[in-house]
Design an enzyme around this catalytic site. Structure first.
Site, PDB file in Angstrom:
ATOM      1  N   GLY A   1      21.568 -35.563  13.726  1.00 34.80           N
ATOM      2  CA  GLY A   1      21.494 -34.113  13.611  1.00 34.80           C
ATOM      3  C   GLY A   1      22.383 -33.631  12.487  1.00 34.80           C
ATOM      4  N   ALA A   2      23.588 -34.223  12.422  1.00 29.15           N
ATOM      5  CA  ALA A   2      24.552 -33.832  11.401  1.00 29.15           C
ATOM      6  C   ALA A   2      25.678 -34.851  11.368  1.00 29.15           C
ATOM      7  CB  ALA A   2      25.122 -32.447  11.704  1.00 29.15           C
ATOM      8  N   MET A   3      26.448 -34.832  10.285  1.00 26.21           N
ATOM      9  CA  MET A   3      27.609 -35.721  10.174  1.00 26.21           C
ATOM     10  C   MET A   3      28.755 -34.934   9.567  1.00 26.21           C
ATOM     11  SD  MET A   3      29.067 -38.556  10.669  1.00 26.21           S
ATOM     12  CE  MET A   3      30.808 -38.651  10.259  1.00 26.21           C
ATOM     13  N   GLU A   4      29.917 -35.007  10.261  1.00 26.80           N
ATOM     14  CA  GLU A   4      31.028 -34.092   9.978  1.00 26.80           C
ATOM     15  C   GLU A   4      31.912 -34.506   8.807  1.00 26.80           C
ATOM     16  OE1 GLU A   4      30.723 -35.980  12.802  1.00 26.80           O
ATOM     17  OE2 GLU A   4      32.635 -36.899  13.345  1.00 26.80           O
ATOM     18  N   ASN A   5      31.370 -35.186   7.784  1.00 25.43           N
ATOM     19  CA  ASN A   5      32.181 -35.589   6.627  1.00 25.43           C
ATOM     20  C   ASN A   5      33.111 -34.449   6.217  1.00 25.43           C
ATOM     21  OD1 ASN A   5      30.301 -37.895   6.313  1.00 25.43           O
ATOM     22  ND2 ASN A   5      28.907 -36.271   5.683  1.00 25.43           N
TER      23      ASN A   5
ATOM     24  N   HIS B   1      29.836 -27.330  16.114  1.00 24.12           N
ATOM     25  CA  HIS B   1      30.262 -28.682  16.504  1.00 24.12           C
ATOM     26  C   HIS B   1      30.869 -29.428  15.315  1.00 24.12           C
ATOM     27  CE1 HIS B   1      29.755 -32.487  18.865  1.00 24.12           C
ATOM     28  NE2 HIS B   1      29.675 -33.009  17.647  1.00 24.12           N
ATOM     29  N   GLU B   2      30.170 -29.399  14.196  1.00 20.79           N
ATOM     30  CA  GLU B   2      30.648 -30.150  13.025  1.00 20.79           C
ATOM     31  C   GLU B   2      31.922 -29.530  12.459  1.00 20.79           C
ATOM     32  OE1 GLU B   2      29.241 -32.955  12.670  1.00 20.79           O
ATOM     33  OE2 GLU B   2      27.631 -32.438  14.064  1.00 20.79           O
TER      34      GLU B   2
ATOM     35  N   HIS C   1      34.898 -30.616  14.441  1.00 19.24           N
ATOM     36  CA  HIS C   1      35.322 -31.973  14.069  1.00 19.24           C
ATOM     37  C   HIS C   1      36.264 -31.975  12.861  1.00 19.24           C
ATOM     38  CE1 HIS C   1      33.365 -34.819  16.637  1.00 19.24           C
ATOM     39  NE2 HIS C   1      32.139 -34.495  16.317  1.00 19.24           N
TER      40      HIS C   1
HETATM   41 ZN   LIG Z   1      30.188 -34.934  17.057  1.00 17.32          ZN
END
Ligand SMILES: [Zn+2]
Length: 607
Positions: free
Chosen positions: A334-338, A370-371, A374
């Site tokens: 869904g997503a990546m919190e880089n 959410h991201e 993080h």
């Molecule tokens: Zn997460």
């Protein structure tokens, strides 16, 4: 980390609470060697006669046979150069690492996956001048995705070294590491881009590195790309782009803060962006392919507000000068919190007023929140190892709802273990403990127990005798949650007794208890109210302890016709079952009291 699919946050809170083990297994599987894939491309092989001189069954494993890196070396800085050739589907680069030797050793192990390593390029020098051992040979150990560099002498403890390695690899459409992605524009033409997805263990597929979350280091990234594209990375540009030979473009980015390898990210694309500045002065941009320009505004507005909210909530400013969020057309999660460059699946970032569904809007807001959560909880403070994923994801899944509640107050919030935690500590104490934890471990790593310790300390400072560690161990170490059986008295004063048993959707199922000492008993914060004295604040908490037998609560005067309600606002992460007569009394109120009705329906559906 990102979600593969997403419906409601409460669903995820449940998923991470109950399926944590499954997730963990999934993550660990990602760490296991993929022998076939690696062997297809390696250029050097393990020597036929490794250096071991004995081969008896008692021989300890060689360093490269262990799945974890030895702790002798600590990376401090990566000077990374990439030349990304989208047209020819390949990339090459050099990596100069500043490494501190903590304990003498005559071998260097570093992660490398599917990369072609130029053995002759490997050089080692003492940082700041002075002697260093020479490289005798290097070889790949694909089983554990290691590049093994053998030296002709010992690295000295307390000394720092510069290790340089040149590497290259294919730019494939395989969605992991550094990969090629595409979209089709309105004219039907395929347009290309390059992006990264490094979590949990694929940074090593883009460059040789110490690819474990506790090996935090600073990164200085330089990228060269073809004309017609530009590059984005975790940090802002360091000066202007430079046009070099053949019209290629060179972008150098500012040195990052200390961070884990899995949070590094860069993108080479032809996208457009909209931007605004947060209250704290962070440059905030949302990127998408040019034809999606009209769909970035919602994420931009809400995202900026959520950054403001988290800065205030955690009492720690967003640590980077800019934040980019980008919609990648091909994206598995869904997503990546880089850190500073969050990548999203398009449906998790883009929203078009009047076209997208309300459900889509909710998803965008939830995933963005959410991201962004993080960025503090996961990026600033990172868990030591992947087995603490429950906390990383569980916490982000909880505070994502605080962010959503801030910017979309009508959407409501689901039950979760961490919401219960905030409620029984009180919001001020909870925030104080979080700030203390995030400050203590900033740019470093922590384990689950560290957060509980800081929350207990905050409670203590606020004059509350709450052992968060003991309480949360009953909620996080064992699967499931309790049903509270409530039986009340009739005639005279109203009292109720409460006992707990484990909730099972299928009462006949039997599972092995991994933590038999806990015995499927929980520390349960109970709240109650009754029609004699209705109060839905839920701030009067009584504890039902794991070893309580004969728990009894006198709630004062009342009549036999008063209903009793336990677990106000579902702050407690448990279900309630009443005696039959009290169910009847609650039922009689259904026409008048919507609050009671909702709770009753919820309980009955699940018991
Ligand atoms: Zn997460």
């Amino acid at each position: 980390m990102g979600e593969v699919t997403m419906s409601k946050g409460s669903f995820w809170a449940l998923m991470f609470a109950f399926l944590g083990t499954t997730l963990l297994v999934g993550l660990l599987c990602g760490l296991l060697p993929n022998r076939d894939a690696d062997c297809t491309i390696k250029v050097t092989e393990e020597p036929e006669e490794p250096r071991s001189t004995s081969s008896g069954p008692t021989t300890p494993p060689q360093l490269w046979e262990k799945i974890r890196l030895p702790t002798n070396l600590k990376p401090h800085h990566y000077d990374l150069f990439f030349r990304i050739d989208i047209t020819n589907e390949e990339f090459s680069g050099t990596n100069t690492m500043l490494i501190e030797c903590l304990q003498s050793i005559d071998i260097i192990l570093i992660h490398s996956k599917l990369l072609v390593i130029d053995d002759n390029s490997i050089t080692l020098a003492q940082n700041g001048g002075g002697g260093a051992p020479g490289v005798t040979r290097s070889w790949l150990y694909p089983e554990n995705q290691y590049l093994v560099i053998e030296l002709d002498g010992m690295l000295e403890a307390g000394t720092s070294y510069d290790l340089t390695i040149a590497f290259s690899g294919p730019l494939q459409e395989d969605l992991i590491g550094l990969y090629k992605s595409s979209y089709v524009n309105k004219d039907g033409d395929t347009k290309w881009l390059a992006s990264t997805f490094f979590a949990p263990t694929d940074a090593r597929k883009a460059f040789p590195c110490f690819d474990e979350p506790a090996h935090k280091a600073e990164f200085t990234v330089t990228i060269e790309n073809e004309p017609g594209y530009f590059a984005l990375a975790n940090m802002p540009l360091d000066g202007d782009n430079e046009t070099i030979a053949d019209g290629w473009v060179r972008s150098r980015f500012q040195k990052s803060v200390p961070m884990s390898t899995y949070l590094l990210c860069f993108v080479v694309c032809d996208f457009i962006s909209e931007e605004k500045e947060t209250q704290g002065g962070v440059q905030f941009r949302v990127w998408a392919r040019p034809e999606a320009r009209n769909s970035v505004r919602y994420a931009l507005e809400k995202g900026a507000d959520i950054i403001d909210f988290f800065e205030d909530y955690f009492q720690i400013p967003f640590p980077l000068p800019k934040m980019d969020m980008i919609a990648i057309p091909d994206f598995t999660a869904g997503a990546m919190e880089n850190w500073g460059l969050i990548t999203y699946r398009e449906t998790a970032l883009l929203y078009t007023e009047g076209v997208s569904s309300p459900r889509n809007k909710q998803r965008v807001c939830t995933v963005v929140s959410h991201e962004l959560a993080h960025q503090w909880f996961g990026n600033l403070v990172t868990l030591q190892w992947w087995d603490d994923t429950w906390l990383n994801e569980g916490f982000a899944s909880y505070v994502e709802y605080l962010g959503v509640e801030e910017v979309e107050p009508d959407w409501g919030m689901g039950a979760s273990i961490l919401r219960m935690l905030q409620n029984f500590l009180g919001e001020a104490t909870f925030k104080k403990g979080l700030n203390s934890y995030l400050t203590a471990f900033a740019y470093s790593n922590a384990v689950n127990g560290d957060l509980w310790f800081h929350l207990t300390q905050a409670a203590d400072e606020d004059g509350k005798d709450i052992d968060v560690t003991a309480i949360m161990e009953t909620w996080t170490l064992q699967m499931g949650f309790p049903v509270i059986d409530v039986t009340r008295s009739y005639g005279g004063n109203v009292e109720y007794s409460a006992s707990q048993h484990r909730f099972l959707s299928n009462p006949d199922s039997e599972e092995q208890n991994t933590y038999p000492d806990l015995g499927y008993k929980w520390y349960v914060p109970l709240t109650h109210t009754s029609s004699a004295n209705p109060n839905f604040q839920g701030d009067q908490i009584e504890w039902l302890n794991p070893d309580d037998e004969g728990y009894n609560k006198d709630i004062g005067e009342g009549s036999d016709s008063d209903w009793l309600l336990v677990n106000i606002r579902e702050y407690g992460y448990h279900r309630v079952n009443y005696d039959a007569n009290n169910w009847q009394l609650i039922a009689q109120q259904l026409e008048d009291d919507n609050t009671v009705r909702k709770r009753r329906v919820d309980c009955e559906l699940n018991l």
